[in-house]
Design an enzyme around this catalytic site. Structure first.
Site, PDB file in Angstrom:
ATOM      1  N   ARG A  61       0.940  -1.491   0.120  1.00  0.00           N
ATOM      2  CA  ARG A  61       0.379  -0.096  -0.153  1.00  0.00           C
ATOM      3  C   ARG A  61       0.481   1.039  -0.027  1.00  0.00           C
ATOM      4  O   ARG A  61       2.286   1.346   0.276  1.00  0.00           O
ATOM      5  CB  ARG A  61      -1.360  -0.302   1.012  1.00  0.00           C
ATOM      6  CG  ARG A  61      -2.009  -0.833   1.362  1.00  0.00           C
ATOM      7  CD  ARG A  61      -2.709  -1.047   2.482  1.00  0.00           C
ATOM      8  NE  ARG A  61      -2.257  -1.271   3.530  1.00  0.00           N
ATOM      9  CZ  ARG A  61      -1.716   0.519   4.716  1.00  0.00           C
ATOM     10  NH1 ARG A  61      -2.180   1.389   3.899  1.00  0.00           N
ATOM     11  NH2 ARG A  61      -1.139  -0.275   5.523  1.00  0.00           N
ATOM     12  N   LYS A 198      -8.140  -2.770   1.989  1.00  0.00           N
ATOM     13  CA  LYS A 198      -8.289  -1.771   2.929  1.00  0.00           C
ATOM     14  C   LYS A 198      -8.813  -0.343   2.539  1.00  0.00           C
ATOM     15  O   LYS A 198      -9.079   0.038   3.843  1.00  0.00           O
ATOM     16  CB  LYS A 198      -6.680  -1.340   2.946  1.00  0.00           C
ATOM     17  CG  LYS A 198      -5.932  -2.707   3.357  1.00  0.00           C
ATOM     18  CD  LYS A 198      -6.484  -3.007   4.351  1.00  0.00           C
ATOM     19  CE  LYS A 198      -5.524  -4.440   5.725  1.00  0.00           C
ATOM     20  NZ  LYS A 198      -6.111  -4.775   6.128  1.00  0.00           N
ATOM     21  N   HIS A 217      -8.669  -4.318  13.422  1.00  0.00           N
ATOM     22  CA  HIS A 217      -7.932  -5.083  12.889  1.00  0.00           C
ATOM     23  C   HIS A 217      -7.355  -6.206  13.155  1.00  0.00           C
ATOM     24  O   HIS A 217      -6.556  -6.256  14.119  1.00  0.00           O
ATOM     25  CB  HIS A 217      -6.764  -4.742  12.566  1.00  0.00           C
ATOM     26  CG  HIS A 217      -6.206  -4.770  10.974  1.00  0.00           C
ATOM     27  ND1 HIS A 217      -4.504  -4.519  11.257  1.00  0.00           N
ATOM     28  CD2 HIS A 217      -5.783  -5.873  10.170  1.00  0.00           C
ATOM     29  CE1 HIS A 217      -3.607  -4.406  10.188  1.00  0.00           C
ATOM     30  NE2 HIS A 217      -4.280  -5.684   9.522  1.00  0.00           N
ATOM     31  N   SER A 235       0.828  -6.345  10.160  1.00  0.00           N
ATOM     32  CA  SER A 235       1.348  -6.957   9.823  1.00  0.00           C
ATOM     33  C   SER A 235       2.744  -7.886  10.335  1.00  0.00           C
ATOM     34  O   SER A 235       4.155  -6.666  10.338  1.00  0.00           O
ATOM     35  CB  SER A 235       1.657  -5.939   7.591  1.00  0.00           C
ATOM     36  OG  SER A 235       2.923  -7.599   7.163  1.00  0.00           O
ATOM     37  N   LYS A 239      -1.073 -13.238  13.241  1.00  0.00           N
ATOM     38  CA  LYS A 239      -2.625 -12.999  12.643  1.00  0.00           C
ATOM     39  C   LYS A 239      -2.943 -14.341  12.483  1.00  0.00           C
ATOM     40  O   LYS A 239      -3.339 -15.694  12.592  1.00  0.00           O
ATOM     41  CB  LYS A 239      -3.024 -11.607  11.823  1.00  0.00           C
ATOM     42  CG  LYS A 239      -3.431 -10.674  12.531  1.00  0.00           C
ATOM     43  CD  LYS A 239      -4.454  -9.230  13.024  1.00  0.00           C
ATOM     44  CE  LYS A 239      -4.572  -9.932  11.440  1.00  0.00           C
ATOM     45  NZ  LYS A 239      -3.005  -8.925  11.135  1.00  0.00           N
ATOM     46  N   THR A 240      -2.477 -13.889  11.213  1.00  0.00           N
ATOM     47  CA  THR A 240      -3.340 -15.945   9.865  1.00  0.00           C
ATOM     48  C   THR A 240      -2.699 -16.652  10.649  1.00  0.00           C
ATOM     49  O   THR A 240      -3.574 -17.551  11.146  1.00  0.00           O
ATOM     50  CB  THR A 240      -2.846 -15.090   8.503  1.00  0.00           C
ATOM     51  OG1 THR A 240      -3.366 -13.218   8.010  1.00  0.00           O
ATOM     52  CG2 THR A 240      -2.902 -15.974   7.835  1.00  0.00           C
ATOM     53  N   ASP A 254      -8.655 -11.022   9.412  1.00  0.00           N
ATOM     54  CA  ASP A 254      -8.191  -9.677   8.904  1.00  0.00           C
ATOM     55  C   ASP A 254      -8.951  -8.777   9.669  1.00  0.00           C
ATOM     56  O   ASP A 254      -8.315  -7.649   9.986  1.00  0.00           O
ATOM     57  CB  ASP A 254      -7.581 -10.451   7.770  1.00  0.00           C
ATOM     58  CG  ASP A 254      -6.557  -8.230   7.642  1.00  0.00           C
ATOM     59  OD1 ASP A 254      -5.676  -8.492   8.668  1.00  0.00           O
ATOM     60  OD2 ASP A 254      -6.632  -7.637   6.704  1.00  0.00           O
ATOM     61  N   ARG A 319       2.522 -12.514  -0.902  1.00  0.00           N
ATOM     62  CA  ARG A 319       1.104 -12.739  -0.145  1.00  0.00           C
ATOM     63  C   ARG A 319       0.329 -13.897  -1.353  1.00  0.00           C
ATOM     64  O   ARG A 319       0.751 -13.885  -2.588  1.00  0.00           O
ATOM     65  CB  ARG A 319       0.279 -11.162  -1.150  1.00  0.00           C
ATOM     66  CG  ARG A 319       0.602  -9.785  -0.057  1.00  0.00           C
ATOM     67  CD  ARG A 319       0.707 -10.079   1.493  1.00  0.00           C
ATOM     68  NE  ARG A 319       0.569  -9.317   2.539  1.00  0.00           N
ATOM     69  CZ  ARG A 319       0.365  -8.684   3.342  1.00  0.00           C
ATOM     70  NH1 ARG A 319      -0.984  -9.404   3.614  1.00  0.00           N
ATOM     71  NH2 ARG A 319       0.029  -7.314   4.345  1.00  0.00           N
TER      72      ARG A 319
END
Length: 532
Positions: A61, A198, A217, A235, A239-240, A254, A319
């Site tokens: 981003r 996003k 988030h 990031s 989390k994932t 997410d 990704r």
């Protein structure tokens, strides 16, 4: 191929003036989108039959090029800052006309979708993209429409269109603009698909608090007895990875909302960071690598179509997007009960924070507002030692409202519901990056498992100096000697010196919120600090 069949439908695309004879592909299946992407040279097929694309100039981003249209709806409501940059209605209108004219000379791909697994707060979308691969991303990440509901919001993405900053009022040739009044997201000059995801999240962060829903988030999963756990983190903090637990059902990885009686996923898929991915370390994510998924900016082994997940020469931010259906153990619909456990994940490259600590309410709000993690040497140009990163509410870049609004909403939830809040360090132990070592994923999983099973509810706790964090003295599956970071450093004086340095960075960051919180929040953070 899903051609538009009438002028009214063409107008509804958000592309006024489009001729029905122009190539317009609507609601294509993933199989057909992959065919179109390959035919147009957008990417390659890996030996696992997964489409792999390069997103071009931008592999992440561009926060400084994200704008919000300032008008009567947003002028006094938005938290204008370096991540919510105002742009005028006139600039938006001119750019919108140019992008529409650009796309009206090209084939486009159109998809109707939804966000929000909870029906009462659902938002309907129409996604118009220049490339087939971006439309595949929208298929993977968003929910499928459940009827003929007219889309409320339109997303238009034209990576091939480049703005002229001197004429168009942008900072450079790429841009992402949210117009809340026209309910339109306009993206140009960048092929990075995360801009689409996003921008929608930012829209939800503006709309849902008005419905008393806390947008978060975070990842979320659900245990066999129905207990919900949520995982906040920036990031690279896990989390994932940590939410994809074979013993629990995944709600989402997410973005979620916390309403009156439930936690629900905004999305219908996952967007995983996959540097170093392997079947051994992250089996569920690796299993999602099949036809219909989308890889971004990966490298291949020489003379092959086999992905080298350890090669990050293009970007560290490689990704994988895939629909939740690619994971067997998921909740459908993606809704869980009010959480019993909340985990704040941080990759502390200073090696100061404990692998796990239990937080009281005031500490929970403090660390939520801090949103701390650390960048390590080598991940970005010019970073030669650990660098603290603070992102309010673990998602500052996506907050149209002031961070205190979301922190206050969390505080209200903590007052209302009995739950545990944990700070989990997925970063370094035994020293800072370069001296210590990364905490093993197996240990982190064991600590989270113990917290979820209530095994840490009745063990003795000890207080960590400087940060005043409560650390369990024992955890099954984890060497007791590593639970207190002071014990893992060869030199206790070096630990204290580093801890004081990090504490100073925390307090400096928190000082920006003192006038909004009467100084209360900052008083519960680390207290023994070096001069700022």
């Amino acid at each position: 191929m899903g051609q538009i069949t009438n002028k009214n439908a063409a107008m509804q695309l958000g592309l006024p003036g489009r001729n029905i004879a122009q190539e317009t592909h609507c609601q294509l299946t993933p199989e057909n989108l992959i065919k179109e992407a390959l035919k147009r040279g957008e990417g390659d097929l890996t030996d696992q039959h997964v489409l792999a694309i390069d997103t071009g100039e931008f592999t992440g981003r561009s926060p400084k090029d994200r704008f919000i249209v300032t008008d009567s709806l947003t002028k006094d409501a938005v938290w204008w800052s370096d991540i919510n940059i105002p742009i005028s209605t006139e600039v938006f209108d001119c750019l919108y006309t140019k992008v529409v004219d650009y796309l009206n000379q090209r084939a486009v791909f159109v998809r109707d979708a939804m966000v929000g697994a909870e029906k009462n707060s659902r938002l309907t979308l129409r996604v118009v993209t220049e490339t087939a691969s971006q439309n595949l991303f929208a298929y993977n990440l968003f929910l499928r429409p459940d009827g003929d509901t007219e889309p409320e919001w339109t997303i238009i993405s034209a990576p091939g269109f480049k703005a002229d900053p001197f004429i168009d009022g942008t900072r450079q040739h790429n841009f992402s603009i949210i117009n809340f009044t026209r309910k339109t997201i306009l993206i140009g000059g960048t092929g990075y698909t995360g801009e689409i995801k996003k921008a929608v999240f930012a829209v939800l962060n503006f709309i849902l608090p008005q419905q008393n829903i806390l947008p978060m988030h975070c990842a979320a999963n659900k245990g066999e007895d129905g207990d919900t756990a949520i995982f906040f983190g920036l990031s690279g903090t896990g989390k994932t990875t940590l939410s994809a637990d074979p013993e629990r059902q995944l709600i989402g990885d997410d973005e979620h909302g916390w309403g009156e009686n439930s936690v629900f996923n905004f999305e219908g898929g996952c967007y995983a960071k996959i540097a170093g991915l392997s079947a051994e370390k992250e089996p569920q994510i690796y299993e999602a690598l099949r036809r219909g998924a989308l890889l971004e900016n990966v490298c291949f082994y020489p003379l092959s179509k086999t992905v080298d997940f350890n090669n990050i020469s293009k970007t560290e931010n490689i990704r994988l997007s895939y629909p939740l259906s690619h994971i067997n153990n998921t909740v459908n619909p993606a809704v869980g009960d009010v959480p019993r456990n909340i985990f704040f994940l941080t990759a502390d490259a200073f090696g100061v924070l404990p692998p796990i600590a239990k937080l009281n309410k005031a500490q929970a709000m403090y660390y939520f507002l801090s949103g701390y993690t650390a960048k390590i040497a080598g991940t970005e140009f010019g970073i030669n030692e650990p660098e603290a990163t603070f992102s309010a509410c673990f998602g500052r870049a996506f907050l149209p409202l002031h961070p205190m609004k979301y922190a206050e909403m969390l505080g209200e939830k903590l007052d209302k519901y009995p739950l545990n809040v944990w700070l989990v360090n997925t970063g370094w132990t035994g020293g800072s990056y370069g001296t210590g070592e990364r905490i093993k994923l197996s240990y982190t999983r064991a600590m989270i498992k113990a917290a979820l099973k209530g095994q840490l509810d009745y063990v003795p706790y000890q207080k960590l100096p400087v940060f005043d964090l409560m650390i369990p003295a024992w955890c099954p599956g984890v060497p007791s000697g590593m639970l207190n970071p002071v014990n893992t450093w060869a030199d206790p004086y070096s630990y204290e010196e580093t801890a004081r340095h990090l504490a100073g960075l925390f307090r400096k960051n928190c000082s920006q919120y003192q006038s909004f919180a009467d100084g209360m929040l900052c008083s519960v953070g680390p207290v023994a600090v070096s001069p700022l």
